[in-house]
Design an enzyme around this catalytic site. Structure first.
Site, mmCIF file in Angstrom:
data_model
loop_
_atom_site.group_PDB
_atom_site.id
_atom_site.type_symbol
_atom_site.label_atom_id
_atom_site.label_comp_id
_atom_site.label_asym_id
_atom_site.label_seq_id
_atom_site.Cartn_x
_atom_site.Cartn_y
_atom_site.Cartn_z
ATOM 1 N N GLU A 232 -12.164 32.077 54.280
ATOM 2 C CA GLU A 232 -12.136 31.019 55.309
ATOM 3 C C GLU A 232 -13.051 29.844 54.991
ATOM 4 O O GLU A 232 -14.227 30.021 54.666
ATOM 5 C CB GLU A 232 -12.512 31.604 56.678
ATOM 6 C CG GLU A 232 -12.398 30.590 57.809
ATOM 7 C CD GLU A 232 -12.516 31.215 59.195
ATOM 8 O OE1 GLU A 232 -12.243 30.502 60.176
ATOM 9 O OE2 GLU A 232 -12.870 32.408 59.300
ATOM 10 N N LYS A 248 -7.360 32.527 62.355
ATOM 11 C CA LYS A 248 -7.182 33.400 63.519
ATOM 12 C C LYS A 248 -5.806 34.024 63.380
ATOM 13 O O LYS A 248 -4.793 33.325 63.418
ATOM 14 C CB LYS A 248 -7.282 32.626 64.837
ATOM 15 C CG LYS A 248 -8.674 32.574 65.393
ATOM 16 C CD LYS A 248 -9.076 33.914 65.998
ATOM 17 C CE LYS A 248 -10.581 34.094 66.040
ATOM 18 N NZ LYS A 248 -11.100 34.778 64.860
#
Length: 433
Positions: A232, A248
């Site tokens: 990420e 997410k």
């Protein structure tokens, strides 16, 4: 002044391993590896910063202002990290939970030795030295024989929060959501080991090989280590352009291609996962708008599905253009910590997280990265990572998931175990209570 030399290398993959192994002699190391993962926002395949010429280490008090002064004074390459608990610098928040690791809240250093790899070219920048030192080091690196040795000590990993307790705590988060206190919260739990003796280089090499993420990190500050397989990106600055890529949404990988494709498609269409992602997208858009030119915040890609060796992930890309009145540090200060690791509304979610979690997050869910001399930067989000205090013999890794009104506590627990899979595999022995 930095001495600058360019070299061609025959085998970049081998050179990276040799460089990291050779680097272990230095007190400070940051090794950032893209693992050749295809991505739109990347300047180098690998960066390695070694041996602090100057450094800054502080707790959260006035941390962002101290970092801004350090960055603007040195105007050089800086490498380091921002711990999650810097949230206490910008808001009326606290971090009172147990901390077995003892990492400083913020640490950055100006490296004497810097290696920038792109393709089969390596740019070497040394501070205050002559060409001879660079040539000697380069010869040593390419002649390095990597010794992969595992230490004999058996490490028994335990869960800080039992499954039963986890389910109770997630139910409490859901109560907050149903009352309207928050919409979403990222709730995390720690796995840990006391009296642990590990070989950080060996553990990182294994973790990186089985994960191959685009933003991997090996970090060392004397006796403190981070071994990270994070996929990420938190925040990147290229000139006036700002890029954030919150993750997410997670689903399993399968060896069977048909089952794997189904898992990927199911993730793309899952209404719960999409709502999670969209809520955090709105939060990040709001964070970026605080320092953006009017009307410049844009969602470049919403809920894109990306595959990594361990999992499929749902990733959104949000961009903005920095308003000239703000400095590089201001973008970080007004958007930290990453929305994907907190929840919405952000402040209230962080308060609830603090009440229910049992471990101080520290560097976990913080960020590691670098500043260039021109003030550009690139930072990841510290997830899928093993933290180690060699002096305390304490190993820790944490995992979490986003709790929304649609969450089923049992499924959230399963998602946490899925995210912990690579770290558990690397540590080998696991005891869940």
């Amino acid at each position: 002044m930095r001495t600058l030399i360019h070299k061609s290398i025959q085998n970049p993959k081998l050179f990276k391993q040799q460089l990291l192994f050779w680097s272990q002699q230095f007190r400070e190391i940051i090794y950032l590896d893209s693992n050749d993962y295809p991505q739109d926002y990347s300047s180098y395949d690998c960066l390695v910063a070694l041996d602090a010429f100057t450094s800054i280490k502080t707790d959260y008090h006035n941390a962002f202002e101290d970092l801004k002064q350090y960055q603007q004074t040195t105007r050089d390459w800086l490498f380091g990290y921002l711990s999650y608990d810097l949230k206490n610098n910008t808001e009326s928040l606290v971090s009172k939970n147990f901390d077995g690791l003892g990492f400083p809240d913020l640490f950055f250093f100006q490296p004497k030795k810097l290696f920038l790899l792109k393709g089969n070219q390596v740019e070497i920048q040394y501070l205050n030295c002559c060409d001879d030192e660079v040539e000697t080091d380069f010869k040593e690196i390419i002649e390095t024989e990597i010794a992969r040795e595992e230490l004999a000590s058996k490490v028994i990993i335990q869960q800080r929060i039992s499954k039963e307790n986890y389910l109770e705590k997630v139910t409490k988060v859901l109560e907050h959501i149903h009352r309207g206190d928050i919409y979403e919260a990222n709730f995390c739990m720690e796995f840990f080991a006391d009296n642990a003796i590990i070989n950080p280089f060996e553990k990182f090499s294994t973790l990186n090989a089985i994960s191959q993420p685009p933003l991997a990190v090996f970090f060392k500050n004397n006796k403190l280590f981070l071994l990270s397989a994070t996929p990420e990106r938190y925040l990147r600055k290229e000139g006036e352009n700002i890029i954030s890529q919150p993750i997410k949404g997670t689903s399993k990988r399968f060896l069977d291609p048909i089952a794997d494709e189904k898992s990927k498609n199911d993730l793309a269409l899952d209404p719960k996962e999409r709502s999670e992602n969209i809520m955090i997208t709105d939060l990040v858009r709001n964070d970026l708008s605080k320092t953006a030119q009017k009307g410049s915040v844009e969602v470049k890609e919403l809920c894109g599905i990306y595959s990594f060796l361990q999992v499929h992930q749902m990733i959104t890309t949000i961009t903005s253009k920095l308003d000239a009145q703000y400095a590089a540090i201001d973008v970080i200060k007004t958007s930290f910590p990453m929305g994907s690791m907190t929840g919405a509304p952000k402040i209230e979610a962080m308060k609830i997280i603090e009440e229910l979690e049992e471990t101080k997050r520290g560097l976990y869910s913080g960020a590691v990265g670098y500043f260039t001399p021109s003030g550009d930067f690139d930072f990841n989000v510290v997830i899928r990572s093993i933290l180690y205090n060699q002096e305390k013999k304490y190993v820790s890794f944490s995992v979490g998931s986003a709790i929304t009104s649609q969450s089923v506590p049992e499924k959230e627990y399963e998602e946490c175990l899925l995210k912990a899979k690579a770290m558990r595999e690397v540590m080998k022995s696991i005891n869940t209570n």
